[in-house]
Every structure is written in structure tokens, then in C-alpha cells.
Scaffold this motif. Structure first.
Motif, mmCIF file in Angstrom:
data_model
loop_
_atom_site.group_PDB
_atom_site.id
_atom_site.type_symbol
_atom_site.label_atom_id
_atom_site.label_comp_id
_atom_site.label_asym_id
_atom_site.label_seq_id
_atom_site.Cartn_x
_atom_site.Cartn_y
_atom_site.Cartn_z
ATOM 1 N N PHE A 82 0.825 -1.209 0.000
ATOM 2 C CA PHE A 82 0.000 0.000 0.000
ATOM 3 C C PHE A 82 0.856 1.254 0.000
ATOM 4 C CE2 PHE A 82 -3.773 -2.443 1.242
ATOM 5 C CZ PHE A 82 -4.747 -1.759 0.521
ATOM 6 N N ILE A 83 1.886 1.249 0.824
ATOM 7 C CA ILE A 83 2.773 2.419 0.881
ATOM 8 C C ILE A 83 3.450 2.643 -0.465
ATOM 9 C CG2 ILE A 83 4.894 3.315 1.922
ATOM 10 C CD1 ILE A 83 3.972 1.868 4.528
ATOM 11 N N LEU A 84 3.945 1.562 -1.055
ATOM 12 C CA LEU A 84 4.598 1.698 -2.360
ATOM 13 C C LEU A 84 3.633 2.171 -3.435
ATOM 14 C CD1 LEU A 84 6.875 -1.483 -2.404
ATOM 15 C CD2 LEU A 84 7.606 0.898 -2.184
ATOM 16 N N LYS A 85 2.419 1.674 -3.399
ATOM 17 C CA LYS A 85 1.436 2.040 -4.420
ATOM 18 C C LYS A 85 1.024 3.506 -4.298
ATOM 19 C CE LYS A 85 -3.093 1.017 -6.307
ATOM 20 N NZ LYS A 85 -4.273 0.160 -6.251
ATOM 21 N N TYR A 86 0.685 3.938 -3.094
ATOM 22 C CA TYR A 86 0.116 5.278 -2.949
ATOM 23 C C TYR A 86 1.153 6.368 -2.698
ATOM 24 C CZ TYR A 86 -4.329 2.962 -3.103
ATOM 25 O OH TYR A 86 -5.397 2.222 -3.518
ATOM 26 N N ALA A 87 2.307 6.040 -2.135
ATOM 27 C CA ALA A 87 3.321 7.063 -1.898
ATOM 28 C C ALA A 87 4.308 7.173 -3.053
ATOM 29 C CB ALA A 87 4.075 6.774 -0.606
ATOM 30 N N PHE A 88 4.561 6.055 -3.728
ATOM 31 C CA PHE A 88 5.589 6.057 -4.762
ATOM 32 C C PHE A 88 5.074 5.619 -6.127
ATOM 33 C CE2 PHE A 88 7.709 5.284 -0.671
ATOM 34 C CZ PHE A 88 8.527 6.415 -0.643
ATOM 35 N N ASP A 89 3.769 5.486 -6.272
ATOM 36 C CA ASP A 89 3.134 5.103 -7.534
ATOM 37 C C ASP A 89 3.763 3.837 -8.131
ATOM 38 O OD1 ASP A 89 1.184 5.419 -9.475
ATOM 39 O OD2 ASP A 89 2.537 6.525 -10.808
ATOM 40 N N SER A 90 3.927 2.842 -7.274
ATOM 41 C CA SER A 90 4.510 1.566 -7.686
ATOM 42 C C SER A 90 3.586 0.431 -7.239
ATOM 43 C CB SER A 90 5.898 1.405 -7.058
ATOM 44 O OG SER A 90 6.448 0.166 -7.417
ATOM 45 N N PRO A 91 2.609 0.053 -8.081
ATOM 46 C CA PRO A 91 1.600 -0.926 -7.675
ATOM 47 C C PRO A 91 2.013 -2.394 -7.835
ATOM 48 C CG PRO A 91 1.095 -0.115 -9.843
ATOM 49 C CD PRO A 91 2.322 0.645 -9.376
ATOM 50 N N GLY A 92 3.267 -2.682 -8.096
ATOM 51 C CA GLY A 92 3.702 -4.048 -8.390
ATOM 52 C C GLY A 92 3.335 -5.083 -7.334
ATOM 53 N N MET A 93 3.568 -4.795 -6.069
ATOM 54 C CA MET A 93 3.306 -5.768 -5.009
ATOM 55 C C MET A 93 1.823 -5.989 -4.750
ATOM 56 S SD MET A 93 6.118 -5.031 -1.984
ATOM 57 C CE MET A 93 5.319 -6.088 -0.804
ATOM 58 N N MET A 94 0.998 -5.031 -5.120
ATOM 59 C CA MET A 94 -0.435 -5.137 -4.831
ATOM 60 C C MET A 94 -1.072 -6.339 -5.516
ATOM 61 S SD MET A 94 -1.398 -2.929 -2.645
ATOM 62 C CE MET A 94 -3.154 -3.008 -2.785
ATOM 63 N N SER A 95 -0.505 -6.771 -6.627
ATOM 64 C CA SER A 95 -1.102 -7.881 -7.373
ATOM 65 C C SER A 95 -1.090 -9.191 -6.590
ATOM 66 C CB SER A 95 -0.386 -8.059 -8.710
ATOM 67 O OG SER A 95 0.969 -8.395 -8.497
ATOM 68 N N TRP A 96 -0.146 -9.369 -5.695
ATOM 69 C CA TRP A 96 -0.079 -10.625 -4.951
ATOM 70 C C TRP A 96 -0.202 -10.462 -3.438
ATOM 71 C CZ3 TRP A 96 3.817 -10.939 -1.415
ATOM 72 C CH2 TRP A 96 4.911 -10.098 -1.586
ATOM 73 N N ALA A 97 0.111 -9.304 -2.898
ATOM 74 C CA ALA A 97 0.134 -9.133 -1.435
ATOM 75 C C ALA A 97 -1.260 -9.255 -0.815
ATOM 76 C CB ALA A 97 0.774 -7.803 -1.062
ATOM 77 N N GLY A 98 -2.257 -8.659 -1.447
ATOM 78 C CA GLY A 98 -3.611 -8.716 -0.904
ATOM 79 C C GLY A 98 -4.186 -10.120 -0.905
ATOM 80 N N VAL A 99 -3.984 -10.821 -1.996
ATOM 81 C CA VAL A 99 -4.491 -12.193 -2.111
ATOM 82 C C VAL A 99 -3.773 -13.101 -1.112
ATOM 83 C CG1 VAL A 99 -4.677 -14.191 -3.635
ATOM 84 C CG2 VAL A 99 -5.139 -11.904 -4.518
ATOM 85 N N THR A 100 -2.470 -12.940 -0.984
ATOM 86 C CA THR A 100 -1.695 -13.763 -0.065
ATOM 87 C C THR A 100 -2.168 -13.566 1.369
ATOM 88 O OG1 THR A 100 0.215 -13.616 -1.529
ATOM 89 C CG2 THR A 100 0.636 -14.298 0.739
#
Length: 114
Positions: free
Chosen positions: A40-58
Motif C-alpha cells: 500500500f505504501i509503495l502504491k500510494y506514496a511512490f506510484d509503484s503498484p507491483g506488489m499489490m497484485s499478490w500481497a492482498g491475495v496472499t
């Protein structure tokens, strides 16, 4: 007649498997939640959504199994509703699953209810 000490020992022995399963799931759920928080921090603070694809499901998968294992331990250890709800919610707040795991382990090993 069985003494109180013998009853506690038998109780702890019968809770060994459920406690180990709970501890493993508490840690994996906690680590997965920290990964999700980082995502979440990477996605919203640094515009890097890469981890969101697997972190939420995991985290979601681990949390569902954590709920089942925690309820199993709660029923076998005869926890109160309040204690059970606290432990179930611990998997949704970063770092709290680690704190709850320590508290649960100490109480179960001491033969006390939550």
C-alpha cells in the motif's frame, strides 16, 4: 482422583497441536500483512503498484486459514468470546498478530484461559 496439576498437564498436551498450528498461522498472517502494508505504501506514496497484485491475495488466504485455526484453538482451550474476538482481529492490524501470538502462547502453556 486426578489432581489439578495432572489435569493442567493433560490439557496442555491436548492443546499442543492446535497451538503450534495457531502460532505458525499467526506469524505467516502477520508477515503477509506487513507485505500488504508495504505494498500500500509503495502504491500510494511512490506510484509503484507491483506488489499489490499478490500481497492482498496472499494475506487474504492466510487470514482465512488463520481464522479457522484460531477458532479451533479457542474452542479447545475454552476461551471467552471477548478473548476470541481479540485474537481473530489481531490478523488485521500490523504487528498485532505477533503480540497476540505471544500472549496466547504464554496463557495456553500456563493453562490459563484467554
Amino acid at each position: 482422583m486426578v489432581s489439578t496439576g495432572e489435569q493442567r498437564t493433560k490439557s496442555r498436551e491436548s492443546l499442543r497441536g492446535p497451538l503450534v498450528r495457531y502460532r505458525v498461522l499467526a506469524w505467516t498472517t502477520g508477515v503477509a500483512l506487513l507485505c500488504l502494508t508495504t505494498a500500500f505504501i509503495l502504491k500510494y506514496a511512490f506510484d509503484s503498484p507491483g506488489m499489490m497484485s499478490w500481497a492482498g491475495v496472499t494475506h487474504g488466504l492466510f487470514y482465512m486459514v488463520y481464522l479457522v485455526v484460531a477458532v479451533d484453538l479457542a474452542l479447545k482451550a475454552r476461551w471467552s468470546i471477548k478473548g476470541t474476538v481479540f485474537v481473530l482481529l489481531a490478523g488485521t492490524i500490523p504487528f498485532l498478530s505477533f503480540v497476540a501470538e505471544r500472549a496466547v502462547t504464554h496463557r495456553v502453556e500456563a493453562g490459563r484461559k484467554l
